[in-house]
Design a protein around this motif. Structure first.
Motif, mmCIF file in Angstrom:
data_model
loop_
_atom_site.group_PDB
_atom_site.id
_atom_site.type_symbol
_atom_site.label_atom_id
_atom_site.label_comp_id
_atom_site.label_asym_id
_atom_site.label_seq_id
_atom_site.Cartn_x
_atom_site.Cartn_y
_atom_site.Cartn_z
ATOM 1 N N GLU A 290 48.963 80.557 -31.695
ATOM 2 C CA GLU A 290 50.172 81.202 -32.220
ATOM 3 C C GLU A 290 51.352 81.087 -31.260
ATOM 4 N N GLN A 291 52.527 80.954 -31.880
ATOM 5 C CA GLN A 291 53.814 81.007 -31.198
ATOM 6 C C GLN A 291 53.939 79.967 -30.085
ATOM 7 N N ARG B 97 49.427 80.203 -36.505
ATOM 8 C CA ARG B 97 50.572 80.937 -37.057
ATOM 9 C C ARG B 97 51.759 80.941 -36.090
ATOM 10 N N GLU B 98 52.926 80.892 -36.718
ATOM 11 C CA GLU B 98 54.197 81.066 -36.019
ATOM 12 C C GLU B 98 54.387 80.068 -34.886
ATOM 13 N N ASN C 218 53.252 80.839 -41.482
ATOM 14 C CA ASN C 218 54.585 81.014 -40.884
ATOM 15 C C ASN C 218 54.866 80.052 -39.738
#
Length: 553
Positions: free
Chosen positions: A499-500, A523-524, A548
């Motif tokens: 993530e991120q 995600r993200e 996302n």
């Protein structure tokens, strides 16, 4: 200054030397370790060597005596014995270059500090001992069975009946049991480790000893839990000494061994030596070492600094390279209970390691842990280079942190978190770049946060079946060969989170995530310069959650 008349114990003997021939070397009076008025010569009987006493309560061995000695270790040992007999805490050695002071036997410190002033000791033959310089406490012969189970997190021990009356505030108490502490990949192998800790007793109340900190492991009666007393050697220093060898391959011996100690300080350098520094079953140690090549890269004598067994609360600053591992952890290796293979006991815990290292052509991981250890922090450690077997970092135990560390151009992987051995490792910040193979391989429960993983010869991050509950977050994963993240598993992991992160497209890194499986969450993340998220994530499994994420500039 030693003001009393020196006793016979103050005089050191060296066969063939005469009192008339004894010379006080000029450097002894100018030593930076000596302050105030000049040290005085202790008068010696015929056949004695030159020995000085100084204002700062130390004995100083004369350079001429060491140069003339067939075995410099004998002169040093005689000085230590005299200091121990006279209650003098420190022995000082004069300056010397490699080859000046030839050592053919081991030296035992007997609780004294040994201080060099630019001193080099040269191992000149095979010595039948574990180390050239040895400092050790005493382990009680009585190992008393515990009367009840003691769990992880307990700070109180019911003192076994055999030890009552011998345990008081300040006592060092050891606890052990046949409870496996190493990862599942070690089960049934020579690297399987068993629970063993050392603690100081804060206070005694009735039948209970209250410890300095909670137990790490469980100690059930059914697993043979038992306790014993250690009488440590305390508050001494080995510093200002360089250790080398005339033939390191033929003279395997560690430079320094400290065991069963409290608050030792070791500050030495090793140059083309037959072995490094071993700190075993010791608490609150301070270690500083400069390691300039240990040629026995093929065995344990190639370890620069090793902290081992039930050691706790050590700080180590280690610099250099050209060895098997610049730093590692070990267990307390003991003979097997049934006369079989040796067994591994204890996990060094609460260690902080700093320094800068390099790998030679035959080195393995520069910064390493064996499967034994708990709560070890590599703080700002850096490493560079190496042959095809050299990793920058290798983690094989529990609860290790890499804080702002860097690996550049490792011949193998930049950081290996060993499957089935490492768990709950944490990498925070830092950079892992230019490795011949992958950047970082994940293990169970590990987390990578805020790192730069760039330009490695395989994928930036490798996921395997042992990577359950691993997280990769807020990282820049850039310019690696083929893939930013590659799932090499058969889909047996669970709970992996990506993530991120920023995972750009480049001429070399043409996929963001390859073959994600199981219930991985992606995600993200920003897949910079990819045409789309679908183009960045190749053939995700049916249960992978892709949420996302963004792509493009």
């Amino acid at each position: 200054m030693v003001s009393r008349t020196p006793s016979r114990r103050s005089f050191l003997r060296l066969g063939g030397a005469s009192l008339a021939a004894a010379v006080i070397a000029p450097h002894a009076f100018d030593s930076p370790a000596v302050t105030g008025p000049r040290p005085r010569l202790l008068s010696a009987r015929p056949g004695g060597i030159t020995l000085l006493s100084s204002l700062d309560n130390r004995y100083i061995v004369d350079r001429a005596t060491l140069l003339a000695a067939p075995d410099a270790s004998v002169v040093i040992q005689d000085a230590i014995d005299a200091a121990a007999a006279d209650g003098i805490p420190t022995v000082e050695l004069p300056p010397g270059d490699p080859g000046d002071y030839l050592c053919h036997s081991a030296v035992h410190l007997r609780g004294r500090s040994l201080i060099g002033v630019g001193t080099t000791l040269t191992v000149a033959s095979a010595i039948p001992a574990r180390a050239l310089l040895n400092a050790s406490g005493i382990t009680s012969g009585t190992k008393a069975p515990l009367d009840e189970d003691h769990g992880s997190g307990s700070s109180r021990i019911r003192i076994p009946g055999e030890l009552r009356g011998s345990v008081a505030a300040g006592t060092v108490l050891a606890i052990e049991a046949r409870v496996q502490t190493t990862g599942p990949a070690t089960t049934g192998t020579s690297q399987q480790g068993w629970a063993f800790e050392m603690h100081q007793v804060d206070r005694v109340r009735g039948p209970f000893a209250y410890l300095d900190e909670p137990l790490i492991w469980n100690y059930p009666v059914a697993a043979g839990a038992r306790a014993f007393i250690i009488q440590p050697v305390r508050d001494f220093t080995i510093e200002g000494i360089r250790i080398t060898a005339t033939d390191a391959h033929a003279q395997p011996i560690r430079g320094v061994l400290v065991r069963e100690a409290i608050r030792p300080t070791v500050d030495v350098s090793l140059l083309e030596a037959g072995g490094g520094v071993l700190i075993l079953n010791s608490m609150h140690s301070t270690i500083r070492a400069q390691v300039d090549t240990l040629p026995r890269y093929y065995d344990q004598f190639g370890y620069g600094v090793a902290v081992a067994g039930a050691s706790a609360h050590a700080t180590a600053e280690v610099n250099g390279g050209g060895c098997r591992h610049l730093f590692t952890t070990l267990a307390d290796e003991r003979p097997g209970s049934s006369g079989g293979a040796n067994e591994q006991w204890g996990d060094p815990r609460h260690l902080v390691v700093r320094g800068s290292g390099w790998a030679g052509a035959d080195s393995l991981a520069v910064w390493d842990t064996h499967p034994y250890g708990y709560d070890i922090t590599f703080d700002g450690c850096s490493t560079h280079g190496g042959g095809t077997n050299a990793a920058g970092f290798q983690v094989r135990n529990r609860n290790v942190a890499l804080a702002q560390c860097s690996s550049t151009s490792a011949g193998n992987v930049a950081a290996r978190l060993a499957p089935g051995e490492a768990s709950n490792a944490r990498i925070t910040g830092g950079s892992f770049t230019g490795a011949g193979r992958a950047g970082i391989g994940l293990a169970a429960g590990c987390s990578i946060f805020g790192a730069t993983i760039r330009g490695n010869g395989e994928a930036g991050v490798i996921v395997n079946d042992e990577s359950s509950q691993a997280t990769v977050a807020n990282c820049l994963i850039d310019g690696n060969a083929g893939f930013g993240i590659q799932d090499q598993s058969s889909g047996q992991h669970a709970g992996v989170v990506i993530e991120q992160n920023t995972i750009p497209y480049s001429d070399t890194q043409y996929l963001g995530v390859l073959l994600p499986k199981s219930d991985m969450i992606i995600r993200e993340n920003h897949f910079r310069d990819f045409a789309s998220v679908d183009a960045a994530i190749y053939q995700p499994g049916p249960n992978v959650q892709i949420v996302n994420n963004t792509a493009g500039a």
